[in-house]
Design an enzyme around this catalytic site. Structure first.
Site, PDB file in Angstrom:
ATOM      1  N   LYS A   1       0.854  -1.194   0.000  1.00  0.00           N
ATOM      2  CA  LYS A   1       0.000   0.000   0.000  1.00  0.00           C
ATOM      3  C   LYS A   1       0.886   1.238   0.000  1.00  0.00           C
ATOM      4  O   LYS A   1       1.480   1.592   1.015  1.00  0.00           O
ATOM      5  CB  LYS A   1      -0.901   0.063   1.238  1.00  0.00           C
ATOM      6  CG  LYS A   1      -1.976   1.141   1.079  1.00  0.00           C
ATOM      7  CD  LYS A   1      -2.572   1.595   2.385  1.00  0.00           C
ATOM      8  CE  LYS A   1      -1.851   2.773   2.974  1.00  0.00           C
ATOM      9  NZ  LYS A   1      -1.854   3.993   2.138  1.00  0.00           N
TER      10      LYS A   1
ATOM     11  N   GLU B   1      -1.518   7.174  -0.202  1.00  0.00           N
ATOM     12  CA  GLU B   1      -2.677   7.494  -1.049  1.00  0.00           C
ATOM     13  C   GLU B   1      -2.406   8.700  -1.954  1.00  0.00           C
ATOM     14  O   GLU B   1      -3.107   8.919  -2.929  1.00  0.00           O
ATOM     15  CB  GLU B   1      -3.926   7.741  -0.183  1.00  0.00           C
ATOM     16  CG  GLU B   1      -3.770   8.736   0.944  1.00  0.00           C
ATOM     17  CD  GLU B   1      -3.216   8.116   2.235  1.00  0.00           C
ATOM     18  OE1 GLU B   1      -2.287   7.288   2.159  1.00  0.00           O
ATOM     19  OE2 GLU B   1      -3.705   8.485   3.312  1.00  0.00           O
TER      20      GLU B   1
ATOM     21  N   GLY C   1       7.091   5.774   7.677  1.00  0.00           N
ATOM     22  CA  GLY C   1       6.143   6.884   7.783  1.00  0.00           C
ATOM     23  C   GLY C   1       6.346   7.618   9.089  1.00  0.00           C
ATOM     24  O   GLY C   1       7.436   7.606   9.669  1.00  0.00           O
ATOM     25  N   GLY C   2       5.274   8.238   9.580  1.00  0.00           N
ATOM     26  CA  GLY C   2       5.364   9.070  10.769  1.00  0.00           C
ATOM     27  C   GLY C   2       5.377   8.261  12.064  1.00  0.00           C
ATOM     28  O   GLY C   2       4.902   7.122  12.106  1.00  0.00           O
TER      29      GLY C   2
ATOM     30  N   THR D   1       1.824   7.100  13.447  1.00  0.00           N
ATOM     31  CA  THR D   1       1.286   5.942  12.721  1.00  0.00           C
ATOM     32  C   THR D   1       2.092   4.690  13.050  1.00  0.00           C
ATOM     33  O   THR D   1       1.535   3.596  13.195  1.00  0.00           O
ATOM     34  CB  THR D   1       1.295   6.214  11.201  1.00  0.00           C
ATOM     35  OG1 THR D   1       0.606   7.433  10.960  1.00  0.00           O
ATOM     36  CG2 THR D   1       0.612   5.102  10.439  1.00  0.00           C
ATOM     37  N   GLY D   2       3.393   4.856  13.189  1.00  0.00           N
ATOM     38  CA  GLY D   2       4.251   3.716  13.540  1.00  0.00           C
ATOM     39  C   GLY D   2       3.821   3.082  14.859  1.00  0.00           C
ATOM     40  O   GLY D   2       3.790   1.853  14.998  1.00  0.00           O
TER      41      GLY D   2
ATOM     42  N   GLU E   1      10.416   2.395  10.071  1.00  0.00           N
ATOM     43  CA  GLU E   1      11.323   3.529   9.844  1.00  0.00           C
ATOM     44  C   GLU E   1      10.488   4.784  10.012  1.00  0.00           C
ATOM     45  O   GLU E   1       9.600   5.058   9.208  1.00  0.00           O
ATOM     46  CB  GLU E   1      11.940   3.437   8.441  1.00  0.00           C
ATOM     47  CG  GLU E   1      13.288   4.120   8.344  1.00  0.00           C
ATOM     48  CD  GLU E   1      13.186   5.579   7.945  1.00  0.00           C
ATOM     49  OE1 GLU E   1      12.531   6.356   8.679  1.00  0.00           O
ATOM     50  OE2 GLU E   1      13.782   5.923   6.911  1.00  0.00           O
TER      51      GLU E   1
ATOM     52  N   CYS F   1      13.466  11.875   5.615  1.00  0.00           N
ATOM     53  CA  CYS F   1      13.541  11.425   7.018  1.00  0.00           C
ATOM     54  C   CYS F   1      14.928  11.666   7.608  1.00  0.00           C
ATOM     55  O   CYS F   1      15.072  11.879   8.801  1.00  0.00           O
ATOM     56  CB  CYS F   1      13.167   9.966   7.126  1.00  0.00           C
ATOM     57  SG  CYS F   1      14.052   8.908   5.972  1.00  0.00           S
TER      58      CYS F   1
ATOM     59  N   GLU G   1       9.681  16.725  14.497  1.00  0.00           N
ATOM     60  CA  GLU G   1      10.054  16.670  13.085  1.00  0.00           C
ATOM     61  C   GLU G   1       9.127  17.595  12.294  1.00  0.00           C
ATOM     62  O   GLU G   1       7.911  17.442  12.351  1.00  0.00           O
ATOM     63  CB  GLU G   1       9.891  15.219  12.606  1.00  0.00           C
ATOM     64  CG  GLU G   1      10.453  14.957  11.243  1.00  0.00           C
ATOM     65  CD  GLU G   1      10.254  13.506  10.803  1.00  0.00           C
ATOM     66  OE1 GLU G   1       9.161  12.963  10.997  1.00  0.00           O
ATOM     67  OE2 GLU G   1      11.211  12.925  10.263  1.00  0.00           O
TER      68      GLU G   1
HETATM   69  O1  TXE Z   1       2.445   9.948   7.430  1.00  0.00           O
HETATM   70  P1  TXE Z   1       1.757   8.568   7.782  1.00  0.00           P
HETATM   71  P2  TXE Z   1       1.852  11.353   7.012  1.00  0.00           P
HETATM   72  C1  TXE Z   1       6.487  11.941   9.082  1.00  0.00           C
HETATM   73  C2  TXE Z   1       6.576  13.430   8.888  1.00  0.00           C
HETATM   74  C3  TXE Z   1       5.161  13.802   8.574  1.00  0.00           C
HETATM   75  C4  TXE Z   1       4.397  12.835   9.445  1.00  0.00           C
HETATM   76  C5  TXE Z   1       2.991  12.548   9.012  1.00  0.00           C
HETATM   77  O2  TXE Z   1       6.966  14.046  10.081  1.00  0.00           O
HETATM   78  O3  TXE Z   1       4.854  15.133   8.892  1.00  0.00           O
HETATM   79  O4  TXE Z   1       5.141  11.650   9.369  1.00  0.00           O
HETATM   80  O5  TXE Z   1       2.962  12.284   7.619  1.00  0.00           O
HETATM   81  C6  TXE Z   1      -0.224   4.946   6.000  1.00  0.00           C
HETATM   82  N1  TXE Z   1      -2.419   1.968   9.591  1.00  0.00           N
HETATM   83  N2  TXE Z   1       6.876  11.187   7.912  1.00  0.00           N
HETATM   84  O6  TXE Z   1       0.549  11.624   7.684  1.00  0.00           O
HETATM   85  O7  TXE Z   1       0.364   8.747   8.239  1.00  0.00           O
HETATM   86  C7  TXE Z   1      -0.454   6.070   5.028  1.00  0.00           C
HETATM   87  O8  TXE Z   1      -1.617   5.843   4.243  1.00  0.00           O
HETATM   88  C8  TXE Z   1      -1.622   1.624   8.560  1.00  0.00           C
HETATM   89  C9  TXE Z   1       8.169  10.559   7.984  1.00  0.00           C
HETATM   90  O9  TXE Z   1       1.860  11.417   5.543  1.00  0.00           O
HETATM   91  O10 TXE Z   1       2.699   7.876   8.666  1.00  0.00           O
HETATM   92  C10 TXE Z   1       0.837   6.053   4.237  1.00  0.00           C
HETATM   93  O11 TXE Z   1       0.806   5.016   3.282  1.00  0.00           O
HETATM   94  N3  TXE Z   1      -1.106   2.534   7.696  1.00  0.00           N
HETATM   95  C11 TXE Z   1       8.409   9.626   6.900  1.00  0.00           C
HETATM   96  C12 TXE Z   1       1.866   5.732   5.321  1.00  0.00           C
HETATM   97  O12 TXE Z   1       1.138   5.131   6.386  1.00  0.00           O
HETATM   98  C13 TXE Z   1      -1.408   3.828   7.882  1.00  0.00           C
HETATM   99  C14 TXE Z   1       7.763   9.798   5.616  1.00  0.00           C
HETATM  100  C15 TXE Z   1       2.607   6.943   5.871  1.00  0.00           C
HETATM  101  O13 TXE Z   1       1.682   7.872   6.333  1.00  0.00           O
HETATM  102  C16 TXE Z   1      -2.236   4.235   8.959  1.00  0.00           C
HETATM  103  C17 TXE Z   1       6.468  10.441   5.694  1.00  0.00           C
HETATM  104  C18 TXE Z   1      -2.753   3.233   9.832  1.00  0.00           C
HETATM  105  N4  TXE Z   1      -3.537   3.534  10.874  1.00  0.00           N
HETATM  106  C19 TXE Z   1       6.088  11.126   6.813  1.00  0.00           C
HETATM  107  N5  TXE Z   1      -2.346   5.584   8.903  1.00  0.00           N
HETATM  108  C20 TXE Z   1       9.717   8.929   6.864  1.00  0.00           C
HETATM  109  N6  TXE Z   1      10.027   8.130   7.879  1.00  0.00           N
HETATM  110  O14 TXE Z   1      10.442   9.038   5.887  1.00  0.00           O
HETATM  111  C21 TXE Z   1      -1.630   6.016   7.837  1.00  0.00           C
HETATM  112  N7  TXE Z   1      -1.070   4.946   7.207  1.00  0.00           N
END
Ligand code: TXE
Length: 497
Positions: free
Chosen positions: A173, A176, A226-227, A230-231, A248, A282, A382
């Site tokens: 996935k 989006e 991701g964030g 969410t992690g 990560e 990141c 961040e």
């Molecule tokens: O990330 P999300 P967002 C950080 C950065 C940013 C913050 C939020 O600080 O401001 O995260 O960004 C999926 N269960 N990074 O909201 O939500 C989502 O659809 C499963 C750091 O864009 O973490 C997408 O595919 N999956 C980073 C993915 O998670 C879920 C890169 C990342 O989105 C979910 C991006 C759930 N409940 C943002 N909710 C890095 N480490 O490089 C969302 N997702």
């Protein structure tokens, strides 16, 4: 065009919903894709489960798995310009940057193609006669791969290539916001001969599709970039069936400049460290930690250079950096800067949306917040935007200066990357070992190679991508004990004797 790929078939979402993907540089619709939901995700998980349990892929010989990865690398090389164009349209990043991402992805597929064949387990000495004892690696099983929007295909490649190299099946996935290059990859895998059900693609939101992919009991491993928030949600969800997880989660990365550093190189790289890809990286060097005696000289020059950085769309050849991913993300960056100023940081440049022809996109200028201290939210949180915070350190002795720099550089919940600039080789080594970050650069910022592990300490995540550890994340280790001369154990008395 149907854009969900499940059990070897392209299909639309069960709900029939679609989503328009817009380019953040100008808001133009780049493509319309299917918007999957939880039901689609569950179908995809079942398909991946079946392909793992009965399909040929987990038992396909490693050279064949490697050959498929190599064909993907070859194909991406041939189609590089077009795939980079798709990435630029989704993210708004400059086409020249997207092309560099694609070259990196080619190298990632080649790295895992060679690793796939390199390790066939090992024989261990059982310590008793007539026993053959060996340790073999096997695929983990069904993997849920969830990726973000900043380096869409690169982060996907870091997961898909080792997952396939190890013989797993997966559901992917992408964010989006940035699905186009994942569609390209899954199409390429299918056309290059990957068996049905091994690669499944579900587009859609995290809280429905992503949640279904992390909750499903049939899933063995969740790999997420991701964030942090969410992690944590994913980690909790994965715990219900004790799934393996690889996370990560970003960083707040210190870039430490000592007074004895090569000043020109340090300043120039400090700009790239934070402003490359508009800070949506990141590993960005978002936290400048500079020795007090050179603060004015360094920061004045950074401000002069940052103010001159040209913003523009992906195909504007005069542009040096692009927009942020969305207006929503820009609003978060603006709130972050406002909070920093409120807490006492000094805005030295940027901080205001550009007007004119850039007003149409999600642009935000290179911004420097000076006079920061570790207790400020802008230093700890961040921003994921083009915002550099500046802190200073000082010490009366060599050791005191290093202690002061380390105290600041490690004062973070994150631990992804850090850099140190100095011409004193001993100091460079000492600092590199003391920095609690998963990657440390000495007199550089940003480069990585697929052969070296990537990942974070502390709340930057769990596990490592790339390197050899990046393959091991997707493998189970099994010990096989083979007694070639079976005999009764004789531990319990046999009453018939
Ligand atoms: O990330 P999300 P967002 C950080 C950065 C940013 C913050 C939020 O600080 O401001 O995260 O960004 C999926 N269960 N990074 O909201 O939500 C989502 O659809 C499963 C750091 O864009 O973490 C997408 O595919 N999956 C980073 C993915 O998670 C879920 C890169 C990342 O989105 C979910 C991006 C759930 N409940 C943002 N909710 C890095 N480490 O490089 C969302 N997702």
């Amino acid at each position: 065009m149907s854009t969900l790929y499940i059990a070897g078939r392209w299909r639309t979402a069960a709900s029939g919903e679609t989503r328009e993907i817009t380019c953040p540089a100008d808001g133009a619709v780049a493509v319309t894709v299917d918007e999957g939901g939880a039901a689609d995700a569950r179908d995809a998980v079942r398909a991946a489960r079946e392909a793992f349990d009965v399909g040929p892929w987990p038992r396909t010989p490693a050279p064949e798995r490697a050959a498929l990865l190599s064909r993907i690398a070859d194909r991406l090389e041939r189609e590089l310009d077009e795939v980079a164009r798709l990435e630029s349209l989704d993210t708004g990043k400059r086409h020249v940057e997207a092309r560099i991402d694609m070259e990196d992805i080619v190298a990632v597929f080649r790295h895992f193609a060679s690793l796939a064949q390199a390790e066939a387990g090992r024989v261990v000495d059982a310590g008793v006669p007539d026993v053959s004892s060996r340790v073999v690696t096997e695929p983990v099983g069904v993997c849920s791969l969830i990726t973000p929007w900043n380096f869409p295909l690169l982060q996907t490649a870091w997961k898909v290539a080792p997952a396939l190299a190890a013989g797993n099946t997966f559901v992917l996935k992408p964010s989006e916001l940035t699905p186009q290059t994942s569609i390209w990859l899954v199409r390429a895998l299918a056309e290059e001969g990957l068996p049905d059900g091994v690669a499944n693609l579900v587009l859609g939101p995290g809280d429905t599709v992503g949640a279904a992919m992390t909750n499903a009991p049939e899933v063995d491993l969740v790999s997420f970039t991701g964030g942090l928030a969410t992690g944590k949600t994913i980690m909790a969800a994965a715990s219900t069936t004790v799934k393996k997880i690889a996370l990560e989660l970003g960083g707040k990365n210190p870039n430490v400049i000592f007074a004895d550093a090569d000043r020109d190189a340090a300043i120039d790289n400090a700009l790239t460290a934070i402003f490359l890809d508009s800070g949506q990286v990141c590993s960005a060097g978002s936290r400048l930690v500079v020795e007090e005696s050179i603060h004015d000289e360094v920061v004045d020059e950074l401000v002069r250079r940052a103010t001159a950085i040209r913003m523009g769309g992906p195909f504007d050849e005069s542009a040096e950096t692009g927009p942020l991913i969305s207006d929503g993300h820009r609003a978060k960056v603006e709130a972050y800067v406002a909070a920093g100023i409120e807490e006492g940081a000094v805005l030295r440049c940027g901080g205001e949306r550009p007007g004119g022809e850039l007003a149409i996109g999600s642009y935000y200028p290179p911004t420097i917040l000076d006079g920061c201290t570790s207790d400020m939210s802008c230093v700890q949180d961040e921003s994921f935007g083009p915002v550099l915070t500046v802190e200073t350190f000082a010490g009366d002795t060599r050791d005191a200066a290093e202690d002061a720099a380390i105290a600041i550089a490690n004062d973070t919940i994150y631990g992804l990357t850090g850099a140190v600039w100095t011409q004193d080789a001993g100091r460079a080594e000492r600092m590199a070992r003391r920095l609690r970050h998963g990657t440390v650069w000495i007199n550089d910022f940003h480069p990585y190679v697929p052969a070296a592990e990537w990942g974070g300490m502390k709340q930057s995540g769990i596990g490592r991508e790339l390197g050899t550890a990046g393959l091991h994340e997707y493998q189970e280790t099994k010990h096989i004990w083979h007694n070639t001369r079976p005999a009764p154990a004789g531990w319990f008395a046999n009453p018939q004797d």
